[in-house]
Motif scaffolding. Structure first.
Motif, mmCIF file in Angstrom:
data_model
loop_
_atom_site.group_PDB
_atom_site.id
_atom_site.type_symbol
_atom_site.label_atom_id
_atom_site.label_comp_id
_atom_site.label_asym_id
_atom_site.label_seq_id
_atom_site.Cartn_x
_atom_site.Cartn_y
_atom_site.Cartn_z
ATOM 1 N N LYS A 155 34.423 37.484 45.914
ATOM 2 C CA LYS A 155 33.120 38.144 45.806
ATOM 3 C C LYS A 155 33.087 39.500 46.526
ATOM 4 O O LYS A 155 32.280 39.719 47.432
ATOM 5 C CB LYS A 155 32.024 37.229 46.343
ATOM 6 C CG LYS A 155 31.911 35.919 45.576
ATOM 7 C CD LYS A 155 30.806 35.024 46.099
ATOM 8 C CE LYS A 155 30.723 33.743 45.266
ATOM 9 N NZ LYS A 155 29.664 32.834 45.740
ATOM 10 N N PRO A 156 33.924 40.423 46.135
ATOM 11 C CA PRO A 156 33.980 41.723 46.824
ATOM 12 C C PRO A 156 32.760 42.577 46.500
ATOM 13 O O PRO A 156 32.238 42.564 45.378
ATOM 14 C CB PRO A 156 35.253 42.362 46.266
ATOM 15 C CG PRO A 156 35.409 41.748 44.918
ATOM 16 C CD PRO A 156 34.904 40.340 45.042
ATOM 17 N N ALA A 157 32.296 43.334 47.487
ATOM 18 C CA ALA A 157 31.162 44.232 47.264
ATOM 19 C C ALA A 157 31.540 45.364 46.325
ATOM 20 O O ALA A 157 30.706 45.872 45.576
ATOM 21 C CB ALA A 157 30.665 44.778 48.600
ATOM 22 N N ASP A 158 32.804 45.778 46.380
ATOM 23 C CA ASP A 158 33.290 46.863 45.527
ATOM 24 C C ASP A 158 34.517 46.354 44.769
ATOM 25 O O ASP A 158 35.657 46.618 45.164
ATOM 26 C CB ASP A 158 33.643 48.080 46.379
ATOM 27 C CG ASP A 158 34.028 49.285 45.530
ATOM 28 O OD1 ASP A 158 33.681 49.289 44.333
ATOM 29 O OD2 ASP A 158 34.658 50.211 46.067
ATOM 30 N N PRO A 159 34.322 45.631 43.668
ATOM 31 C CA PRO A 159 35.443 44.992 42.978
ATOM 32 C C PRO A 159 36.461 46.015 42.465
ATOM 33 O O PRO A 159 36.085 47.045 41.903
ATOM 34 C CB PRO A 159 34.768 44.269 41.804
ATOM 35 C CG PRO A 159 33.333 44.131 42.198
ATOM 36 C CD PRO A 159 33.033 45.324 43.027
ATOM 37 N N PRO A 160 37.740 45.753 42.660
ATOM 38 C CA PRO A 160 38.771 46.666 42.170
ATOM 39 C C PRO A 160 38.930 46.623 40.655
ATOM 40 O O PRO A 160 39.510 47.531 40.070
ATOM 41 C CB PRO A 160 40.043 46.161 42.861
ATOM 42 C CG PRO A 160 39.777 44.720 43.141
ATOM 43 C CD PRO A 160 38.315 44.617 43.424
ATOM 44 N N SER A 161 38.436 45.554 40.022
ATOM 45 C CA SER A 161 38.486 45.439 38.564
ATOM 46 C C SER A 161 37.478 44.376 38.146
ATOM 47 O O SER A 161 36.787 43.793 38.986
ATOM 48 C CB SER A 161 39.897 45.041 38.100
ATOM 49 O OG SER A 161 40.127 43.667 38.336
ATOM 50 N N ASN A 162 37.401 44.113 36.858
ATOM 51 C CA ASN A 162 36.516 43.050 36.368
ATOM 52 C C ASN A 162 37.315 41.832 35.924
ATOM 53 O O ASN A 162 36.809 41.002 35.159
ATOM 54 C CB ASN A 162 35.649 43.560 35.219
ATOM 55 C CG ASN A 162 36.457 43.912 33.982
ATOM 56 O OD1 ASN A 162 37.679 44.038 34.034
ATOM 57 N ND2 ASN A 162 35.761 44.071 32.859
ATOM 58 N N LEU A 163 38.553 41.722 36.398
ATOM 59 C CA LEU A 163 39.415 40.599 36.062
ATOM 60 C C LEU A 163 39.266 39.519 37.134
ATOM 61 O O LEU A 163 39.657 39.722 38.280
ATOM 62 C CB LEU A 163 40.869 41.056 35.976
ATOM 63 C CG LEU A 163 41.865 40.063 35.378
ATOM 64 C CD1 LEU A 163 41.592 39.859 33.893
ATOM 65 C CD2 LEU A 163 43.299 40.553 35.599
ATOM 66 N N VAL A 164 38.702 38.366 36.756
ATOM 67 C CA VAL A 164 38.372 37.367 37.767
ATOM 68 C C VAL A 164 39.217 36.107 37.597
ATOM 69 O O VAL A 164 39.785 35.833 36.545
ATOM 70 C CB VAL A 164 36.876 37.009 37.729
ATOM 71 C CG1 VAL A 164 36.022 38.262 37.917
ATOM 72 C CG2 VAL A 164 36.491 36.273 36.450
ATOM 73 N N ASN A 165 39.244 35.352 38.669
ATOM 74 C CA ASN A 165 39.948 34.085 38.754
ATOM 75 C C ASN A 165 39.108 32.997 38.078
ATOM 76 O O ASN A 165 37.942 32.809 38.413
ATOM 77 C CB ASN A 165 40.180 33.765 40.241
ATOM 78 C CG ASN A 165 40.745 32.400 40.472
ATOM 79 O OD1 ASN A 165 41.297 31.770 39.576
ATOM 80 N ND2 ASN A 165 40.602 31.914 41.708
ATOM 81 N N THR A 166 39.702 32.267 37.122
ATOM 82 C CA THR A 166 38.968 31.233 36.405
ATOM 83 C C THR A 166 38.993 29.875 37.099
ATOM 84 O O THR A 166 38.428 28.907 36.577
ATOM 85 C CB THR A 166 39.541 31.044 34.990
ATOM 86 O OG1 THR A 166 40.887 30.570 35.098
ATOM 87 C CG2 THR A 166 39.491 32.339 34.200
ATOM 88 N N GLY A 167 39.653 29.769 38.233
ATOM 89 C CA GLY A 167 39.757 28.461 38.883
ATOM 90 C C GLY A 167 40.710 27.530 38.164
ATOM 91 O O GLY A 167 40.608 26.309 38.297
ATOM 92 N N ALA A 168 41.651 28.103 37.422
ATOM 93 C CA ALA A 168 42.683 27.326 36.741
ATOM 94 C C ALA A 168 44.038 27.793 37.244
ATOM 95 O O ALA A 168 44.359 28.986 37.151
ATOM 96 C CB ALA A 168 42.590 27.509 35.225
ATOM 97 N N TYR A 169 44.835 26.871 37.778
ATOM 98 C CA TYR A 169 46.108 27.223 38.399
ATOM 99 C C TYR A 169 47.177 26.233 37.951
ATOM 100 O O TYR A 169 46.902 25.042 37.740
ATOM 101 C CB TYR A 169 46.032 27.128 39.929
ATOM 102 C CG TYR A 169 44.835 27.763 40.579
ATOM 103 C CD1 TYR A 169 44.881 29.067 41.069
ATOM 104 C CD2 TYR A 169 43.649 27.049 40.736
ATOM 105 C CE1 TYR A 169 43.794 29.644 41.697
ATOM 106 C CE2 TYR A 169 42.545 27.620 41.362
ATOM 107 C CZ TYR A 169 42.623 28.914 41.836
ATOM 108 O OH TYR A 169 41.533 29.470 42.463
ATOM 109 N N ALA A 170 48.407 26.712 37.869
ATOM 110 C CA ALA A 170 49.569 25.837 37.770
ATOM 111 C C ALA A 170 50.517 26.242 38.889
ATOM 112 O O ALA A 170 51.043 27.362 38.900
ATOM 113 C CB ALA A 170 50.247 25.959 36.405
ATOM 114 N N PHE A 171 50.691 25.347 39.864
ATOM 115 C CA PHE A 171 51.453 25.646 41.071
ATOM 116 C C PHE A 171 52.843 25.026 41.004
ATOM 117 O O PHE A 171 53.047 23.968 40.385
ATOM 118 C CB PHE A 171 50.740 25.075 42.304
ATOM 119 C CG PHE A 171 49.507 25.833 42.703
ATOM 120 C CD1 PHE A 171 49.580 27.121 43.194
ATOM 121 C CD2 PHE A 171 48.249 25.232 42.612
ATOM 122 C CE1 PHE A 171 48.450 27.812 43.580
ATOM 123 C CE2 PHE A 171 47.104 25.914 42.996
ATOM 124 C CZ PHE A 171 47.205 27.204 43.475
#
Length: 398
Positions: A155-171
Motif C-alpha cells: 500500500k505505497p503512498a506513491d506507487p511505482p506502478s499499477n502492477l499489484v500482487n494478486t496473493g497467488a504464489y508458487a514457492f
C-alpha cells in the motif's frame, strides 16, 4: 502442486455480512467464495489442499469435508490472526517436502493464469489496477523478454506502478524454512516478506492474470457474483409456471419455484428452496439464495439474497446485498443512484469510501427487518438485527 488456501480471516471490511461467518464463506453464485478459489486450484493442478481456518471455521470444514473435487483436503488452525506468513506457518506441518502454492481464499482467479503460475514456479501472480495504492505493488525487472519480481511494497503512498500482487504464489520447497519472518509495520507477519526472500534467492517469474478480483468489501461481492453468474449455463430444473418468461442464462435449481407472470433476465440463479413471484421481475446478475423469497410484484436488479432473505411484496431492490433471513416489509424501496451521478459511497470500518460504482444500493446484515414503505438511501448499511419503522426514510447507517 500442494496448495495452501488462506481462509482464516474475519473480513472486517465486509461487515456486517461477516458478523457470524468468515468472508471466504460468503455466497458467490452456486458456492462459497473460497470454493471458487479451490476449484480454480484443482483445475490448475493442485494435488491436495490445506485450508487455513480460524474465525468461525465450522462452516468451512462442513462444506469441504476431507475431499474436494477429487483431491484430499486438510485443515490448519490459525489462532492468533497475525498475518499471512503466520497462516502459512500454521499450515507448514501439513505440507509435504517440495514446492507449494499459496492462494488467498477470498479472491477469484482465472484458471488459465493460475495454471501458468503452477507450471513455472517459483512465481507470483500480478494484475494491473486503477488504484494500486490499496494493494501490494510489485517491483519487477525484465530479462530476456520475461518479467521477474524483485520485491513488493504494501500500500505505497506513491506507487511505482499499477502492477499489484494478486496473493497467488508458487514457492520452492526451501521456502518452508523462510516463514519465520519479523513483524511488518502493521504488526503482522507478511507473506510478502517471504516473497522478498524468494526473490533474493531465485528468479521469481511474474505471471500476469487475465482476470482477478480481490473480494474485500460488499460491492466486490456483487462484482464476484457478476463474474461467476455470468459463467453459468442455462438450466431449469425447478418448478416454473408456464407463463413465466426466463431469458438468457437463468438457472432454477430443483426444489425452487418460479410463479406466474415472472420475468427473469439472466444471468440469474434461483437456488433450491427459493421462490420467485407471482409477477416479479428479476434482472441483472442476481442470486436468489436457498429458501429466499422474491414475492409479488417485486423488482430485483443485480443483487444478492442470502439464505432465507425475503422481499415479499411490491418492493424494489437494486445493486444490494441482503444477509440471511432479512425481511423487507411491503413497499420497501432501495435507492441505488446519486442525483449528481458520482459513485455511491458507503462507510467501511468507519470511513466513507467510494464504491467506484455509479449504482449501488444497500447492505443488510442478518435478520434485518424493515417496516412497510421504508425508503433506504444509496450506500446505507444496516447492521444485523436492525429495524426500521413503517414509512421511514433511512439516510444513515444503523
Amino acid at each position: 502442486m500442494q496448495t495452501v488456501l488462506l481462509a482464516a480471516g474475519e473480513g472486517t471490511r465486509m461487515r456486517p455480512l461477516t458478523a457470524s461467518r468468515p468472508k471466504p464463506m460468503l455466497p458467490v453464485a452456486d458456492r462459497p467464495l473460497v470454493a471458487h478459489a479451490a476449484a480454480a486450484a484443482v483445475s490448475a493442478g493442485a494435488s491436495r489442499l490445506v485450508l487455513v481456518v480460524g474465525y468461525e471455521s465450522a462452516p468451512v470444514r462442513e462444506f469441504f469435508g476431507d475431499e474436494f473435487a477429487g483431491v484430499p483436503v486438510e485443515y490448519a488452525e490459525q489462532t492468533d490472526q497475525r498475518g499471512t506468513a503466520d497462516a502459512v506457518r500454521a499450515a507448514a506441518p501439513r505440507l509435504d517436502p517440495g514446492p507449494f502454492a499459496v492462494l488467498n481464499g477470498d479472491a477469484l482467479y482465472d484458471e488459465a493464469s493460475l495454471e501458468t503460475l503452477y507450471e513455472f514456479a517459483p512465481t507470483v501472480g500480478s494484475y494491473r489496477v486503477d488504484s494500486p495504492e490499496n494493494y501490494g505493488v510489485l517491483h519487477t525487472e525484465s530479462r530476456d523478454g520475461e518479467r521477474f519480481a524483485t520485491g513488493v511494497t504494501e500500500k505505497p503512498a506513491d506507487p511505482p506502478s499499477n502492477l499489484v500482487n494478486t496473493g497467488a504464489y508458487a514457492f520452492p520447497a526451501e521456502a518452508q524454512d523462510w516463514l519465520d519472518v519479523g513483524e511488518s509495520e502493521r504488526g503482522e507477519l507478511e507473506l510478502t516478506d517471504v516473497l522478498t526472500r524468494a526473490c533474493e534467492r531465485a528468479d521469481v517469474r511474474v505471471v500476469p492474470f487475465e482476470r482477478w478480483l480481490d473480494v474485500g468489501r460488499p460491492w466486490e461481492l456483487l462484482e464476484a457474483n457478476e463474474w461467476k453468474l455470468g459463467e453459468l449455463e442455462r438450466d431449469v430444473a425447478g418448478d416454473v409456471h408456464g407463463s413465466a418468461d426466463l431469458r438468457g442464462r437463468v438457472v432454477v435449481e430443483e426444489g425452487a419455484e418460479v410463479d406466474a407472470g415472472v420475468v427473469i433476465e439472466g444471468p440469474a440463479l434461483v437456488r433450491s428452496g427459493a421462490s420467485v413471484g407471482p409477477n416479479a421481475y428479476v434482472r441483472g446478475s442476481t442470486l436468489v439464495g436457498p429458501d429466499a423469497k422474491v414475492g409479488h410484484a417485486v423488482e430485483v436488479k443485480n443483487s444478492v439474497f442470502m439464505r432465507g432473505a425475503t422481499a415479499g411484496h411490491l418492493s424494489y431492490v437494486g445493486d444490494s446485498v441482503l444477509g440471511r433471513d432479512v425481511n423487507f416489509g411491503a413497499g420497501t424501496t432501495v435507492a441505488n443512484l446519486r442525483h449528481d451521478d458520482e459513485p455511491v459511497r458507503m462507510r467501511v470500518k468507519g470511513e466513507s469510501t467510494s464504491t467506484g460504482r455509479r449504482k449501488f444500493g444497500v447492505v443488510c446484515g442478518d435478520a434485518v427487518k424493515t417496516g412497510i414503505d421504508t425508503k433506504l438511501n444509496a450506500g446505507v448499511v444496516l447492521s444485523g438485527g436492525a429495524r426500521t419503522k413503517p414509512g421511514e426514510s433511512v439516510l444513515r447507517d444503523r
